[in-house]
Design a protein around this motif. Structure first.
Motif, PDB file in Angstrom:
ATOM      1  N   LEU A 374     -42.496 -16.959 -66.952  1.00 27.61           N
ATOM      2  CA  LEU A 374     -41.459 -16.235 -66.227  1.00 27.61           C
ATOM      3  C   LEU A 374     -40.318 -17.171 -65.833  1.00 27.61           C
ATOM      4  O   LEU A 374     -39.133 -16.831 -65.981  1.00 27.61           O
ATOM      5  CB  LEU A 374     -42.072 -15.594 -64.979  1.00 27.61           C
ATOM      6  CG  LEU A 374     -41.086 -14.829 -64.066  1.00 27.61           C
ATOM      7  CD1 LEU A 374     -40.456 -13.671 -64.838  1.00 27.61           C
ATOM      8  CD2 LEU A 374     -41.815 -14.320 -62.826  1.00 27.61           C
ATOM      9  N   ALA A 375     -40.670 -18.371 -65.354  1.00 26.71           N
ATOM     10  CA  ALA A 375     -39.644 -19.336 -64.954  1.00 26.71           C
ATOM     11  C   ALA A 375     -38.809 -19.777 -66.147  1.00 26.71           C
ATOM     12  O   ALA A 375     -37.593 -19.977 -66.027  1.00 26.71           O
ATOM     13  CB  ALA A 375     -40.301 -20.536 -64.279  1.00 26.71           C
ATOM     14  N   ARG A 376     -39.424 -19.934 -67.321  1.00 27.03           N
ATOM     15  CA  ARG A 376     -38.675 -20.329 -68.513  1.00 27.03           C
ATOM     16  C   ARG A 376     -37.632 -19.288 -68.879  1.00 27.03           C
ATOM     17  O   ARG A 376     -36.515 -19.621 -69.300  1.00 27.03           O
ATOM     18  CB  ARG A 376     -39.630 -20.547 -69.685  1.00 27.03           C
ATOM     19  CG  ARG A 376     -40.390 -21.869 -69.639  1.00 27.03           C
ATOM     20  CD  ARG A 376     -41.403 -21.940 -70.755  1.00 27.03           C
ATOM     21  NE  ARG A 376     -42.154 -23.197 -70.683  1.00 27.03           N
ATOM     22  CZ  ARG A 376     -43.382 -23.351 -71.183  1.00 27.03           C
ATOM     23  NH1 ARG A 376     -43.990 -22.348 -71.791  1.00 27.03           N
ATOM     24  NH2 ARG A 376     -43.995 -24.516 -71.085  1.00 27.03           N
ATOM     25  N   ARG A 377     -37.986 -18.013 -68.733  1.00 23.21           N
ATOM     26  CA  ARG A 377     -37.030 -16.959 -69.063  1.00 23.21           C
ATOM     27  C   ARG A 377     -35.875 -16.916 -68.069  1.00 23.21           C
ATOM     28  O   ARG A 377     -34.749 -16.557 -68.420  1.00 23.21           O
ATOM     29  CB  ARG A 377     -37.739 -15.606 -69.108  1.00 23.21           C
ATOM     30  CG  ARG A 377     -38.594 -15.392 -70.353  1.00 23.21           C
ATOM     31  CD  ARG A 377     -38.966 -13.946 -70.524  1.00 23.21           C
ATOM     32  NE  ARG A 377     -39.894 -13.506 -69.504  1.00 23.21           N
ATOM     33  CZ  ARG A 377     -41.222 -13.542 -69.632  1.00 23.21           C
ATOM     34  NH1 ARG A 377     -41.743 -14.014 -70.767  1.00 23.21           N
ATOM     35  NH2 ARG A 377     -41.998 -13.122 -68.679  1.00 23.21           N
ATOM     36  N   LEU A 378     -36.158 -17.298 -66.834  1.00 21.04           N
ATOM     37  CA  LEU A 378     -35.137 -17.224 -65.794  1.00 21.04           C
ATOM     38  C   LEU A 378     -34.180 -18.409 -65.809  1.00 21.04           C
ATOM     39  O   LEU A 378     -32.979 -18.252 -65.583  1.00 21.04           O
ATOM     40  CB  LEU A 378     -35.807 -17.116 -64.418  1.00 21.04           C
ATOM     41  CG  LEU A 378     -36.587 -15.820 -64.145  1.00 21.04           C
ATOM     42  CD1 LEU A 378     -37.264 -15.903 -62.787  1.00 21.04           C
ATOM     43  CD2 LEU A 378     -35.660 -14.603 -64.211  1.00 21.04           C
ATOM     44  N   ASN A 379     -34.715 -19.624 -66.078  1.00 27.20           N
ATOM     45  CA  ASN A 379     -33.856 -20.811 -65.970  1.00 27.20           C
ATOM     46  C   ASN A 379     -33.695 -21.599 -67.272  1.00 27.20           C
ATOM     47  O   ASN A 379     -33.017 -22.622 -67.291  1.00 27.20           O
ATOM     48  CB  ASN A 379     -34.378 -21.752 -64.883  1.00 27.20           C
ATOM     49  CG  ASN A 379     -35.808 -22.225 -65.137  1.00 27.20           C
ATOM     50  OD1 ASN A 379     -36.308 -22.174 -66.270  1.00 27.20           O
ATOM     51  ND2 ASN A 379     -36.483 -22.677 -64.088  1.00 27.20           N
ATOM     52  N   ASN A 380     -34.349 -21.150 -68.354  1.00 26.77           N
ATOM     53  CA  ASN A 380     -34.250 -21.825 -69.664  1.00 26.77           C
ATOM     54  C   ASN A 380     -34.697 -23.277 -69.624  1.00 26.77           C
ATOM     55  O   ASN A 380     -34.320 -24.071 -70.481  1.00 26.77           O
ATOM     56  CB  ASN A 380     -32.814 -21.755 -70.200  1.00 26.77           C
ATOM     57  CG  ASN A 380     -32.395 -20.341 -70.552  1.00 26.77           C
ATOM     58  OD1 ASN A 380     -33.198 -19.572 -71.085  1.00 26.77           O
ATOM     59  ND2 ASN A 380     -31.154 -19.991 -70.247  1.00 26.77           N
ATOM     60  N   HIS A 381     -35.472 -23.652 -68.630  1.00 34.19           N
ATOM     61  CA  HIS A 381     -36.013 -25.013 -68.536  1.00 34.19           C
ATOM     62  C   HIS A 381     -37.303 -25.069 -69.351  1.00 34.19           C
ATOM     63  O   HIS A 381     -38.166 -24.200 -69.207  1.00 34.19           O
ATOM     64  CB  HIS A 381     -36.291 -25.361 -67.070  1.00 34.19           C
ATOM     65  CG  HIS A 381     -36.505 -26.827 -66.824  1.00 34.19           C
ATOM     66  ND1 HIS A 381     -37.634 -27.497 -67.250  1.00 34.19           N
ATOM     67  CD2 HIS A 381     -35.744 -27.765 -66.191  1.00 34.19           C
ATOM     68  CE1 HIS A 381     -37.552 -28.766 -66.892  1.00 34.19           C
ATOM     69  NE2 HIS A 381     -36.417 -28.951 -66.249  1.00 34.19           N
ATOM     70  N   PRO A 382     -37.482 -26.073 -70.253  1.00 36.24           N
ATOM     71  CA  PRO A 382     -38.688 -26.110 -71.093  1.00 36.24           C
ATOM     72  C   PRO A 382     -39.995 -26.195 -70.303  1.00 36.24           C
ATOM     73  O   PRO A 382     -41.032 -25.758 -70.791  1.00 36.24           O
ATOM     74  CB  PRO A 382     -38.480 -27.365 -71.954  1.00 36.24           C
ATOM     75  CG  PRO A 382     -37.469 -28.183 -71.221  1.00 36.24           C
ATOM     76  CD  PRO A 382     -36.579 -27.202 -70.525  1.00 36.24           C
ATOM     77  N   ASP A 383     -39.940 -26.764 -69.104  1.00 35.29           N
ATOM     78  CA  ASP A 383     -41.146 -26.867 -68.290  1.00 35.29           C
ATOM     79  C   ASP A 383     -41.347 -25.652 -67.390  1.00 35.29           C
ATOM     80  O   ASP A 383     -42.387 -25.526 -66.752  1.00 35.29           O
ATOM     81  CB  ASP A 383     -41.084 -28.123 -67.398  1.00 35.29           C
ATOM     82  CG  ASP A 383     -40.918 -29.391 -68.213  1.00 35.29           C
ATOM     83  OD1 ASP A 383     -41.334 -29.379 -69.389  1.00 35.29           O
ATOM     84  OD2 ASP A 383     -40.353 -30.363 -67.688  1.00 35.29           O
ATOM     85  N   GLY A 384     -40.362 -24.771 -67.317  1.00 34.02           N
ATOM     86  CA  GLY A 384     -40.452 -23.642 -66.405  1.00 34.02           C
ATOM     87  C   GLY A 384     -40.127 -24.083 -64.992  1.00 34.02           C
ATOM     88  O   GLY A 384     -39.057 -23.813 -64.458  1.00 34.02           O
ATOM     89  N   ILE A 385     -41.069 -24.755 -64.371  1.00 38.15           N
ATOM     90  CA  ILE A 385     -40.888 -25.373 -63.056  1.00 38.15           C
ATOM     91  C   ILE A 385     -41.018 -26.869 -63.242  1.00 38.15           C
ATOM     92  O   ILE A 385     -41.986 -27.346 -63.834  1.00 38.15           O
ATOM     93  CB  ILE A 385     -41.935 -24.848 -62.049  1.00 38.15           C
ATOM     94  CG1 ILE A 385     -41.761 -23.350 -61.841  1.00 38.15           C
ATOM     95  CG2 ILE A 385     -41.829 -25.580 -60.720  1.00 38.15           C
ATOM     96  CD1 ILE A 385     -42.791 -22.732 -60.935  1.00 38.15           C
ATOM     97  N   SER A 386     -40.072 -27.617 -62.727  1.00 39.02           N
ATOM     98  CA  SER A 386     -40.079 -29.064 -62.949  1.00 39.02           C
ATOM     99  C   SER A 386     -41.276 -29.715 -62.280  1.00 39.02           C
ATOM    100  O   SER A 386     -41.873 -29.178 -61.347  1.00 39.02           O
ATOM    101  CB  SER A 386     -38.785 -29.690 -62.412  1.00 39.02           C
ATOM    102  OG  SER A 386     -38.779 -29.664 -60.999  1.00 39.02           O
TER     103      SER A 386
END
Length: 558
Positions: A374-386
């Protein structure tokens, strides 16, 4: 990967079954006083987590991860065999007696020496296993194509979650089956089952030898870092060039330690950059480099990366110091509470650790399968949450574990009748959630931010924080006991915990955790991520230095 994970499941099952109930063995079989038994277990855990630093140096310098794991596993097997034999042979332990009886005789010095020697061999074996397994597993996911690095990163972080999930699953199995056998059947069989499991883990791991990706060791990273410091000190009076591209680079020299890309120049620790200033005499007449006079930018950045991760790494020390109570005092608490479940069945005290394992498994599952996608879809960060956010949230939650411990202990002391042992469940469950976030996040952070040639050492740093945390727990217990026994009320940590004030001790630890959390927020805010060049391009962390490195929203998230 199945061979590596199967090995880790058997290994963690053996270690958990071996250690989970050890406080009971020291108290009831060797008849050691509470403080001595607690400190013995903490010192053993500390030593087992310190030796991985030595094992990591051996693996990264010349032996490679496969052979370091194999030799370490064999040594661990021998140590477990020694402890099992000492539990079977009556001559190697004092005669049985009722608990707390005045006629109880403590284990003789030579009996303790044999037992401690066996523990020492297992601790040495841990040095070969712990720093290398997770790095060796991550090595199997490496790909050579830079275009696939995003997918590779996602699979690698899923591997870390899966790795810790396997640990939690095997620990949960050990805490139910092995601990019950130790408490109700016998210590010989209770130690024997983990010993057999360890033997199986060695066979499974070696059997997969033809399938593994085995990276060539890149030489001692400690020597390379020392060469950078010496070269910088020799050129301390020189001024660096205005153009950093004039600093020394040598792709051929660094080929074995830059398979994933070279580290780019950063602005921190400018003094070290002097090691890459080219001067007369830096090379021999034949053109061979003098490494104690001149270092490449990549080797300088290796040292910088190592220095940068140390403040974040250090927060794990106090995290372990606070968690160590669950494996010592928590079990002693459980023994004084109502453990009746049904019929004649009573829950073994050490089995309560299963609630920590269960909550960690649930946390890892929900985090990996729901929160991260879900976090990856929201922020496009490969880890989702850093990694930094994950660690911060875990540290904040861990404070609640000792708060719950203090409140429950106060309730237990004031109760007229024995209260249910399930009052201890919240502190174990909260600890499991915190571990699934902070501990796994710390391992990911150390692996990601360390140079590729120091991956085993980065894993060893994780275990070193555990080592120092257990030693810190020993020091804290000793200091609190020595200081409080001089007061009118007496020691907080007495053999009979009903006469002590264990709740005060828990509040003290909670206060230390609050300080640790504040320290972490400061370190995370100013952290600068490493920069990596891959085929002439910089990775996603390239702009981290210009953006301030740390994450401003960390405090809000935590």
């Amino acid at each position: 990967m199945p061979f590596i994970l199967s090995n880790e499941v058997c290994d963690r099952f053996a270690v958990a079954g071996f250690n989970a109930n050890m406080i009971q063995y020291l108290r009831n079989e060797l008849h050691l006083p509470l403080v001595q038994a607690t400190n013995t277990l903490n010192n053993f855990s500390g030593t087992s987590s310190f030796t991985p630093l030595i094992g990591a140096l051996i693996a990264d310098s010349f032996a490679g991860r496969f052979w370091t794991i194999t030799v370490g596993s064999i040594l661990y097997q021998l140590g477990m065999l020694g402890v099992t034999i000492s539990a079977i042979l009556p001559a190697l332990r004092p005669p049985p007696c009722p608990p707390q009886s005045p006629s109880c005789h403590q284990a003789s010095p030579w009996q303790q020496a044999i037992f401690y020697l066996s523990l020492l061999v297992t601790a040495i074996g841990s040095g070969g296993i712990r720093p290398c397994v997770v790095a060796f597993g991550a090595d199997q996911l490496e790909q050579d194509s830079p275009t696939q690095r995003t997918n590779r990163t996602e699979r690698r972080w899923s591997f870390f979650n899966l790795y810790f999930f396997c640990i939690g699953l095997s620990v949960m199995l050990a805490l139910t089956v092995v601990v019950y056998i130790q408490d109700n059947v016998g210590w010989g069989l209770g130690f024997g089952i983990p010993t057999i499991a360890m033997f199986i883990s060695v066979i499974v791991f070696v059997f997969g030898y033809p399938l593994y990706i085995r990276k060539k060791p890149g030489g001692s990273p400690l020597i390379r870092m020392a060469q950078v410091v010496v070269a910088a000190a020799k050129k301390r009076k020189l001024d660096g060039p205005a153009d950093v591209r004039l600093l020394y680079q040598d792709q051929e020299l660094d080929a074995n330690i830059t398979t994933a890309g070279r580290l780019s120049h950063t602005k921190q620790f400018k003094f070290l950059n002097r090691a890459a200033i080219v001067t007369d005499g830096d090379k021999t007449d034949t053109g061979r480099l003098r490494p104690w006079r001149l270092s490449t930018v990549h080797r300088i950045e290796e040292l910088k990366s190592f220095i940068r991760i140390l403040p974040i790494w250090s927060v794990g020390i106090l995290l372990i110091t606070s968690a160590a109570n669950n494996f010592t005092f928590g079990i002693i608490q459980a023994k004084t509470m109502n453990r009746h479940l049904a019929g004649d069945f009573h829950i073994p005290p050490a089995t309560l650790l299963i609630f920590s394992a269960i909550s960690m498994l649930l946390t890892l599952t929900i985090y990996d399968r729901l929160i991260v996608p879900l976090a990856r879809r929201l922020n496009n960060h490969p880890d989702g949450i850093s990694h930094l956010r994950r660690i911060g949230i875990g540290l904040a939650i861990s404070i609640l574990s000792n708060v719950a411990s203090a409140l429950v202990e106060n309730r237990r002391r004031r109760a007229v009748h024995k209260i249910s042992v399930f009052w201890l469940v919240p502190q174990y469950a909260v600890h499991g959630v915190a571990e699934g976030l902070a501990s796994v996040g710390l391992m990911e952070f150390l692996y990601d931010q360390s140079p590729e040639s120091m991956r085993s050492i980065s894993a060893a740093l994780y275990w070193l924080s555990i080592s120092l945390g257990h030693y810190g727990s020993t020091m804290l217990v000793t200091m609190v006991n020595d200081f409080t026994k001089k007061t009118k009320q007496g020691s907080w940590l007495q053999n009979n915990i009903d006469k002590g004030r264990l709740d005060y001790f828990y509040w003290l630890v909670a206060g230390l955790q609050v300080f640790n959390f504040g320290y972490y927020l400061v370190c995370a805010r100013f952290y600068v991520f490493k920069r990596l060049e891959i085929a002439g391009d910089l990775n996603l962390a390239e702009d981290a230095e210009e953006k301030g490195g740390g994450e401003a929203e960390l405090a809000v998230a935590a």
